[in-house]
Design an enzyme around this catalytic site. Structure first.
Site, PDB file in Angstrom:
ATOM      1  N   PHE A 145      35.782  17.363  68.934  1.00 16.84           N
ATOM      2  CA  PHE A 145      36.152  15.997  68.571  1.00 16.84           C
ATOM      3  C   PHE A 145      35.675  15.037  69.676  1.00 16.84           C
ATOM      4  O   PHE A 145      35.799  15.349  70.858  1.00 16.84           O
ATOM      5  CB  PHE A 145      37.679  15.948  68.433  1.00 16.84           C
ATOM      6  N   ASP A 153      43.279  22.319  72.431  1.00 15.71           N
ATOM      7  CA  ASP A 153      43.598  21.142  71.629  1.00 15.71           C
ATOM      8  C   ASP A 153      44.129  21.638  70.284  1.00 15.71           C
ATOM      9  O   ASP A 153      43.410  22.316  69.537  1.00 15.71           O
ATOM     10  CB  ASP A 153      42.344  20.271  71.446  1.00 15.71           C
ATOM     11  N   TYR A 172      50.753  13.103  64.324  1.00 18.23           N
ATOM     12  CA  TYR A 172      50.635  12.320  63.070  1.00 18.23           C
ATOM     13  C   TYR A 172      49.830  13.061  62.008  1.00 18.23           C
ATOM     14  O   TYR A 172      49.642  12.549  60.921  1.00 18.23           O
ATOM     15  CB  TYR A 172      50.028  10.940  63.330  1.00 18.23           C
ATOM     16  N   LYS A 173      49.341  14.275  62.300  1.00 16.04           N
ATOM     17  CA  LYS A 173      48.595  15.051  61.311  1.00 16.04           C
ATOM     18  C   LYS A 173      49.591  15.932  60.542  1.00 16.04           C
ATOM     19  O   LYS A 173      50.339  15.412  59.734  1.00 16.04           O
ATOM     20  CB  LYS A 173      47.478  15.809  62.003  1.00 16.04           C
ATOM     21  N   ARG A 208      36.294  16.453  53.671  1.00 14.14           N
ATOM     22  CA  ARG A 208      37.312  17.419  54.079  1.00 14.14           C
ATOM     23  C   ARG A 208      38.458  17.369  53.080  1.00 14.14           C
ATOM     24  O   ARG A 208      38.927  16.295  52.720  1.00 14.14           O
ATOM     25  CB  ARG A 208      37.874  17.073  55.463  1.00 14.14           C
TER      26      ARG A 208
END
Ligand SMILES: *Cc1c(COP(=O)(O)O)cnc(C)c1O
Length: 424
Positions: free
Chosen positions: A148, A225, A250-251, A399
């Site tokens: 990322f 991560d 928040y995922k 995705r």
């Protein structure tokens, strides 16, 4: 819920696609939903009128239905009535308490090693700096070329500040980082290895225990991560010897936009590895107001300033749901959803030239799959307009992020049928 109407419309769609879809995907989706022990949780999430398939739970989890009432009670009571007394009564300890809760529910970690604070980006900086400073004589940071952006950018910044060199791993795009990829680059120069547990593009799941062990054999520290794995893939940070970890809330933890991240720092490194942003919240005595910073010994040293208490509300409800079922059950549903998505891809999308950019092997896959087609940028625009919400990744990837507690197999099928329709 609008499941009944949505199901009827998918019946119609399904009749139209009958020619190219056999055996019957819809009855398969229904059978899987009927047998799903977690299906009753679907109703716990707020309705989103006009949305028939939300396939982006890996980017922003949905709010729970009872959240407005909780936020409102917080404003009326904890803040409005107790006022500043709430800091002493509950908020001072919240970053550590919530960290312990995440650790217990989702990380396989004992208490006292996890805090909630800052953003993932800022915590990555703090932990990378701490780790590099704690490894004198070692001057390389190993990171994956496709990680990322924020992870790569922050590693590059830390390298610049500390005089370290970045050493890149370039793994297979679908299979992700293999143990051998890591073994090939670590050496007596390696200070730190930074990798994602689940690849944000392909969904590839890295072998955390084996890679951590290879990194330790080289005398280096390992930072994972967990943004795309926490709350959906079980892990054992303590048992697997992980040194440091960060992750988003928040995922798959549904903490809401901008909810603070968490950091894990193994007990044996606390007091030895110290993070560089020396704020008063990480000082030995917060209220001493003394002339100089002296770090507190435990996990609280990772804090710098006042935590965003209101942004820590939403994730608590999701953690309770995951805790009630257990992360193993959540993972089982996740595997069922992604397996079903691959099956639907095979029948509906592969014939149209769509590529599968994720592994077919569920044991090496996280909670999302990625598919590719040259027209997906336009397709995604059309889908969002129609209330079908996947995630577009430049240049040509969609995705399908299937958050297990809030997503059904029928919803997954609706999304994939919509992609098919947008292409034809
Ligand atoms: C989502 C994500 C981030 C986000 O970082 P923020 O600081 O919250 O913006 C970082 N790393 C990975 C791997 C991610 O998936």
């Amino acid at each position: 819920m609008t499941e009944a109407t949505a199901t009827e419309s998918i019946d119609d769609e399904h009749r139209r696609i009958a020619g190219i879809s056999s055996p019957d995907l819809l009855s398969e989706a229904r059978r899987l939903d009927d047998a799903d022990p977690l299906a009753h949780h679907l109703a716990a999430f707020a309705d989103a009128p006009g949305v028939t398939a939300y396939l982006d739970g890996n980017s922003l989890g949905r709010p729970l239905r009872d959240l407005p009432e909780k936020v409102s009670a917080f404003i009326r009571e904890d803040w409005g009535t107790r006022l500043i007394r709430s800091w002493d009564e509950q908020w001072m300890q919240l970053p550590m308490q919530l960290g312990d809760r995440i650790a217990e529910v989702a990380l396989g970690a004992a208490a006292g090693q996890t805090v909630v604070a800052d953003s993932t980006s800022v915590l990555l900086y703090k932990l990378m700096r701490a780790a590099v400073a704690g490894q004198p004589g070692r001057d390389e940071i190993v990171i994956e070329a496709g990680n990322f952006p924020t992870d790569r950018f922050i590693a590059a910044g830390v390298a610049q500040e500390t005089g370290a060199t970045l050493r890149w791993i370039e793994p297979d795009a679908v299979a992700g980082v293999a143990v051998a990829d890591v073994a090939a680059v670590v050496s007596e120069r390696t200070a730190l290895v930074v990798l994602s547990h689940v690849d944000y593009r392909s969904g590839a799941l890295a072998d955390m225990p084996a890679i951590t062990s290879v990194v330790h054999d080289a005398g280096a520290l390992m930072l994972w991560d967990l943004c795309h794995s926490v709350g959906v893939v079980p892990m054992q940070l303590d048992a697997w010897g992980v040194d440091l970890a960060v992750g988003c809330t928040y995922k798959y933890l549904n903490g809401g936009p901008g909810s603070p991240a968490f950091a894990y720092l193994r007990t044996e490194h606390q007091g030895t590895l110290t993070q560089p942003i020396h704020g008063w919240w990480g000082a030995a005595d917060i209220f001493a107001m003394g002339p100089e910073y002296a770090p507190v010994g435990g996990i609280r040293q990772l804090l710098s300033g006042t935590p965003p208490v209101m942004s820590m509300l939403a994730m608590q409800g999701m953690l309770d749901l995951i805790a009630a079922e257990g992360i193993t059950a959540v993972r089982a549903k996740s595997v069922s959803l992604t397996d079903f998505a691959v099956r639907a891809y095979d029948e509906l999308l592969a014939p149209l030239g769509v590529r599968l950019l994720s592994t077919r092997d569920a044991a090496h896959r996280g909670g999302h799959i990625t598919i590719g087609h040259d027209s997906f940028q336009e397709v995604t625009k059309k889908l969002w307009g129609d209330g079908v919400i996947p995630d577009f990744r430049f240049p040509d990837g969609i995705r399908l992020g299937l958050s297990p507690l809030s997503t059904s197999h029928q919803e997954t099928l609706r999304g994939i049928v919509a992609v098919r329709d947008a292409l034809t």
